[in-house]
Design an enzyme around this catalytic site. Sequence first.
Site, PDB file in Angstrom:
ATOM      1  N   SER A 124       0.835  -1.201   0.000  1.00  0.00           N
ATOM      2  CA  SER A 124       0.000   0.000   0.000  1.00  0.00           C
ATOM      3  C   SER A 124       0.865   1.245   0.000  1.00  0.00           C
ATOM      4  CB  SER A 124      -0.865  -0.021   1.263  1.00  0.00           C
ATOM      5  OG  SER A 124      -1.468   1.229   1.469  1.00  0.00           O
ATOM      6  N   TYR A 148      -2.375  -1.476  10.756  1.00  0.00           N
ATOM      7  CA  TYR A 148      -2.617  -2.059   9.420  1.00  0.00           C
ATOM      8  C   TYR A 148      -1.448  -1.732   8.491  1.00  0.00           C
ATOM      9  CZ  TYR A 148      -3.986  -2.053   4.539  1.00  0.00           C
ATOM     10  OH  TYR A 148      -3.977  -2.225   3.174  1.00  0.00           O
ATOM     11  N   LYS A 152       1.744  -4.077   6.456  1.00  0.00           N
ATOM     12  CA  LYS A 152       2.199  -4.033   5.053  1.00  0.00           C
ATOM     13  C   LYS A 152       3.720  -3.810   5.015  1.00  0.00           C
ATOM     14  CE  LYS A 152      -1.596  -4.912   3.317  1.00  0.00           C
ATOM     15  NZ  LYS A 152      -1.803  -6.127   2.562  1.00  0.00           N
TER      16      LYS A 152
HETATM   17  P1  NAD Z   1     -10.851  -7.585   0.721  1.00  0.00           P
HETATM   18  O1  NAD Z   1     -11.108  -7.619   2.173  1.00  0.00           O
HETATM   19  O2  NAD Z   1     -11.996  -7.319  -0.181  1.00  0.00           O
HETATM   20  O3  NAD Z   1     -10.133  -8.918   0.243  1.00  0.00           O
HETATM   21  C1  NAD Z   1      -9.290  -9.663   1.096  1.00  0.00           C
HETATM   22  C2  NAD Z   1      -9.699 -11.129   0.974  1.00  0.00           C
HETATM   23  O4  NAD Z   1      -8.822 -11.902   1.792  1.00  0.00           O
HETATM   24  C3  NAD Z   1     -11.117 -11.397   1.455  1.00  0.00           C
HETATM   25  O5  NAD Z   1     -11.802 -12.183   0.506  1.00  0.00           O
HETATM   26  C4  NAD Z   1     -10.929 -12.165   2.771  1.00  0.00           C
HETATM   27  O6  NAD Z   1     -11.987 -13.066   3.010  1.00  0.00           O
HETATM   28  C5  NAD Z   1      -9.595 -12.843   2.531  1.00  0.00           C
HETATM   29  N1  NAD Z   1      -8.822 -13.157   3.751  1.00  0.00           N
HETATM   30  C6  NAD Z   1      -8.534 -12.337   4.790  1.00  0.00           C
HETATM   31  N2  NAD Z   1      -7.777 -12.991   5.694  1.00  0.00           N
HETATM   32  C7  NAD Z   1      -7.571 -14.239   5.202  1.00  0.00           C
HETATM   33  C8  NAD Z   1      -6.878 -15.378   5.676  1.00  0.00           C
HETATM   34  N3  NAD Z   1      -6.250 -15.386   6.870  1.00  0.00           N
HETATM   35  N4  NAD Z   1      -6.859 -16.499   4.909  1.00  0.00           N
HETATM   36  C9  NAD Z   1      -7.511 -16.522   3.715  1.00  0.00           C
HETATM   37  N5  NAD Z   1      -8.208 -15.480   3.227  1.00  0.00           N
HETATM   38  C10 NAD Z   1      -8.222 -14.350   3.960  1.00  0.00           C
HETATM   39  O7  NAD Z   1      -9.694  -6.488   0.479  1.00  0.00           O
HETATM   40  P2  NAD Z   1      -9.191  -5.836  -0.877  1.00  0.00           P
HETATM   41  O8  NAD Z   1      -9.620  -4.424  -0.896  1.00  0.00           O
HETATM   42  O9  NAD Z   1      -9.490  -6.724  -2.018  1.00  0.00           O
HETATM   43  O10 NAD Z   1      -7.632  -5.831  -0.587  1.00  0.00           O
HETATM   44  C11 NAD Z   1      -6.809  -6.907  -0.981  1.00  0.00           C
HETATM   45  C12 NAD Z   1      -5.412  -6.684  -0.453  1.00  0.00           C
HETATM   46  O11 NAD Z   1      -4.936  -5.430  -0.932  1.00  0.00           O
HETATM   47  C13 NAD Z   1      -5.340  -6.603   1.067  1.00  0.00           C
HETATM   48  O12 NAD Z   1      -4.158  -7.242   1.503  1.00  0.00           O
HETATM   49  C14 NAD Z   1      -5.268  -5.117   1.336  1.00  0.00           C
HETATM   50  O13 NAD Z   1      -4.600  -4.835   2.537  1.00  0.00           O
HETATM   51  C15 NAD Z   1      -4.475  -4.631   0.133  1.00  0.00           C
HETATM   52  N6  NAD Z   1      -4.727  -3.215  -0.164  1.00  0.00           N
HETATM   53  C16 NAD Z   1      -6.007  -2.800  -0.366  1.00  0.00           C
HETATM   54  C17 NAD Z   1      -6.258  -1.461  -0.634  1.00  0.00           C
HETATM   55  C18 NAD Z   1      -7.671  -0.960  -0.824  1.00  0.00           C
HETATM   56  O14 NAD Z   1      -7.883   0.252  -0.823  1.00  0.00           O
HETATM   57  N7  NAD Z   1      -8.659  -1.819  -1.041  1.00  0.00           N
HETATM   58  C19 NAD Z   1      -5.192  -0.552  -0.696  1.00  0.00           C
HETATM   59  C20 NAD Z   1      -3.895  -1.025  -0.504  1.00  0.00           C
HETATM   60  C21 NAD Z   1      -3.672  -2.371  -0.243  1.00  0.00           C
HETATM   61  C1  UD1 Z   2      -7.105   4.617   3.639  1.00  0.00           C
HETATM   62  C2  UD1 Z   2      -6.048   4.247   4.617  1.00  0.00           C
HETATM   63  C3  UD1 Z   2      -4.911   3.548   3.889  1.00  0.00           C
HETATM   64  C4  UD1 Z   2      -5.444   2.350   3.133  1.00  0.00           C
HETATM   65  C5  UD1 Z   2      -6.557   2.813   2.199  1.00  0.00           C
HETATM   66  C6  UD1 Z   2      -7.219   1.666   1.513  1.00  0.00           C
HETATM   67  C7  UD1 Z   2      -6.192   5.872   6.445  1.00  0.00           C
HETATM   68  C8  UD1 Z   2      -5.495   6.997   7.127  1.00  0.00           C
HETATM   69  N1  UD1 Z   2      -5.584   5.416   5.344  1.00  0.00           N
HETATM   70  O1  UD1 Z   2      -6.552   5.538   2.693  1.00  0.00           O
HETATM   71  O2  UD1 Z   2      -3.946   3.123   4.830  1.00  0.00           O
HETATM   72  O3  UD1 Z   2      -4.399   1.749   2.380  1.00  0.00           O
HETATM   73  O4  UD1 Z   2      -7.562   3.500   2.954  1.00  0.00           O
HETATM   74  O5  UD1 Z   2      -7.927   0.862   2.400  1.00  0.00           O
HETATM   75  O6  UD1 Z   2      -7.237   5.414   6.872  1.00  0.00           O
HETATM   76  N2  UD1 Z   2     -12.931  10.712   3.343  1.00  0.00           N
HETATM   77  C9  UD1 Z   2     -13.941  11.563   3.703  1.00  0.00           C
HETATM   78  N3  UD1 Z   2     -15.079  11.048   4.231  1.00  0.00           N
HETATM   79  C10 UD1 Z   2     -15.282   9.703   4.395  1.00  0.00           C
HETATM   80  C11 UD1 Z   2     -14.236   8.823   4.022  1.00  0.00           C
HETATM   81  C12 UD1 Z   2     -13.066   9.358   3.502  1.00  0.00           C
HETATM   82  O7  UD1 Z   2     -13.811  12.784   3.552  1.00  0.00           O
HETATM   83  O8  UD1 Z   2     -16.344   9.294   4.899  1.00  0.00           O
HETATM   84  C13 UD1 Z   2     -11.702  11.266   2.760  1.00  0.00           C
HETATM   85  C14 UD1 Z   2     -10.451  10.953   3.575  1.00  0.00           C
HETATM   86  O9  UD1 Z   2     -10.194  11.967   4.495  1.00  0.00           O
HETATM   87  C15 UD1 Z   2      -9.404  10.910   2.457  1.00  0.00           C
HETATM   88  C16 UD1 Z   2     -10.164  10.465   1.210  1.00  0.00           C
HETATM   89  O10 UD1 Z   2     -11.528  10.673   1.493  1.00  0.00           O
HETATM   90  O11 UD1 Z   2      -8.916  12.187   2.223  1.00  0.00           O
HETATM   91  C17 UD1 Z   2      -9.937   9.005   0.883  1.00  0.00           C
HETATM   92  O12 UD1 Z   2     -10.194   8.270   2.080  1.00  0.00           O
HETATM   93  P1  UD1 Z   2     -10.162   6.668   2.097  1.00  0.00           P
HETATM   94  O13 UD1 Z   2     -11.003   6.149   0.999  1.00  0.00           O
HETATM   95  O14 UD1 Z   2     -10.482   6.235   3.492  1.00  0.00           O
HETATM   96  O15 UD1 Z   2      -8.663   6.333   1.722  1.00  0.00           O
HETATM   97  P2  UD1 Z   2      -7.293   6.847   2.404  1.00  0.00           P
HETATM   98  O16 UD1 Z   2      -7.529   7.534   3.681  1.00  0.00           O
HETATM   99  O17 UD1 Z   2      -6.527   7.590   1.369  1.00  0.00           O
END
Ligand code: NAD
Ligand code: UD1
Length: 336
Positions: A124, A148, A152
């Site tokens: 991330s 969290y 990562k």
């Molecule tokens: P998500 O929660 O939709 O998907 C994660 C999946 O992993 C789920 O299906 C869950 O059931 C499964 N899971 C969790 N723990 C497990 C375990 N111990 N064994 C097997 N399965 C397990 O999340 P996502 O948004 O698809 O994110 C996927 C990955 O990307 C995550 O590692 C997350 O931290 C990373 N990531 C996500 C974002 C974001 O904004 N969505 C941003 C940066 C990084």
């Molecule tokens: C967040 C996490 C980041 C994670 C990412 C994806 C924090 C500080 N960071 O990023 O670690 O990798 O999600 O899961 O939580 N916002 C509003 N109102 C809302 C929700 C969000 O104004 O109800 C704003 C936030 O202040 C931010 C932007 O929208 O400026 C995006 O927020 P969000 O979608 O939560 O992502 P990040 O905070 O960038």
Amino acid sequence: MKILVTGGAGYIGSHTCVELLEAGWEVVVADNYSNSVPAVLDRVEAITGKTLQRYEADIRDRSAMDRIFEENEIQAVIHFAGLKAVGESTRIPLAYYENNVYGSVVLFESMAAHGCKNIVFSSSATVYGNNPIPYEETMPVGDVSSPYGRTKYFIEEILGDLYRSDPDWSISLLRYFNPIGAHESGLIGEDPNGIPNNLMPYISRVAIGKLPLLTVFGGDYDTKDGTCIRDYIHVVDLAKAHVCAVRKLMDGSGLQAYNIGNGKGYSVLDIIHAFEKASGVKLSYVIGDRRPGDLPAFYADASKANRELGWCAALDIDKMCLDTWNFQTKNPDGIH
Ligand code: NAD
Ligand code: UD1
């Protein structure tokens, strides 16, 4: 050629399964469905007209992981499985370290024991903490604001140590910026449990009338309109980056980190306006207090991924909003 996708039923994992299947890979999914449902995988199959293999399995379960490697010749792993709620991670940090860090170690041990040394890891942009923008891969990482985020960072460090101990590993650390949007079909998309923490799912639930009002977290930042700036990336573009990264692993690319973002910054108000345009719905919102831990602005320099992976984000903010809204309206009660 088989790829194991951990967390493949989740938001980013399911979109990546679609892209892998469409690119001709065989896909094996391991998911414990802690934050997803098996029906998502039926939908992946419906979109692609192809089947994938699925294991209801937890990455922390060594024998379950070993069984997958024994029953399949896996060329590479794309590792999505993990818990991802920033706020929750501050309340129950040990659950995050146990699931994400310990679970990853078990997975890597099983991979090593079966001679599978190719991995793409979901990292991330949060690992950069407070660095000058745009973020570049050469910048220092680790100044992270949540448990969290530290999971990562720690997993990146573990993979680095693994690579230095055995350079036969090929490791791609993909640092995602802010994934939003959904597959064009409207069959898969982001479907969080309870009240969403992230901006886009919150907005779409306000638009559909399930939540009354969006609170914009802070209107007094030193940005063009006072609200935070982020780099939003369409989840389909993000999914395609994984296919490019897997191809690169096969060349024996060593240990590499890549920023996966658009390289453009949008404010919260920009997103609200783009969503209103795409959906035709006027959003109710108020400007509230800042959210602790939020940085004013960050976005990616994604030129390394452009250059070395041959990957480039193609879908713009209007398409991200349109596809989010399409998924929301087609699945008002989520996926069951
Ligand atoms: P998500 O929660 O939709 O998907 C994660 C999946 O992993 C789920 O299906 C869950 O059931 C499964 N899971 C969790 N723990 C497990 C375990 N111990 N064994 C097997 N399965 C397990 O999340 P996502 O948004 O698809 O994110 C996927 C990955 O990307 C995550 O590692 C997350 O931290 C990373 N990531 C996500 C974002 C974001 O904004 N969505 C941003 C940066 C990084
Ligand atoms: C967040 C996490 C980041 C994670 C990412 C994806 C924090 C500080 N960071 O990023 O670690 O990798 O999600 O899961 O939580 N916002 C509003 N109102 C809302 C929700 C969000 O104004 O109800 C704003 C936030 O202040 C931010 C932007 O929208 O400026 C995006 O927020 P969000 O979608 O939560 O992502 P990040 O905070 O960038």
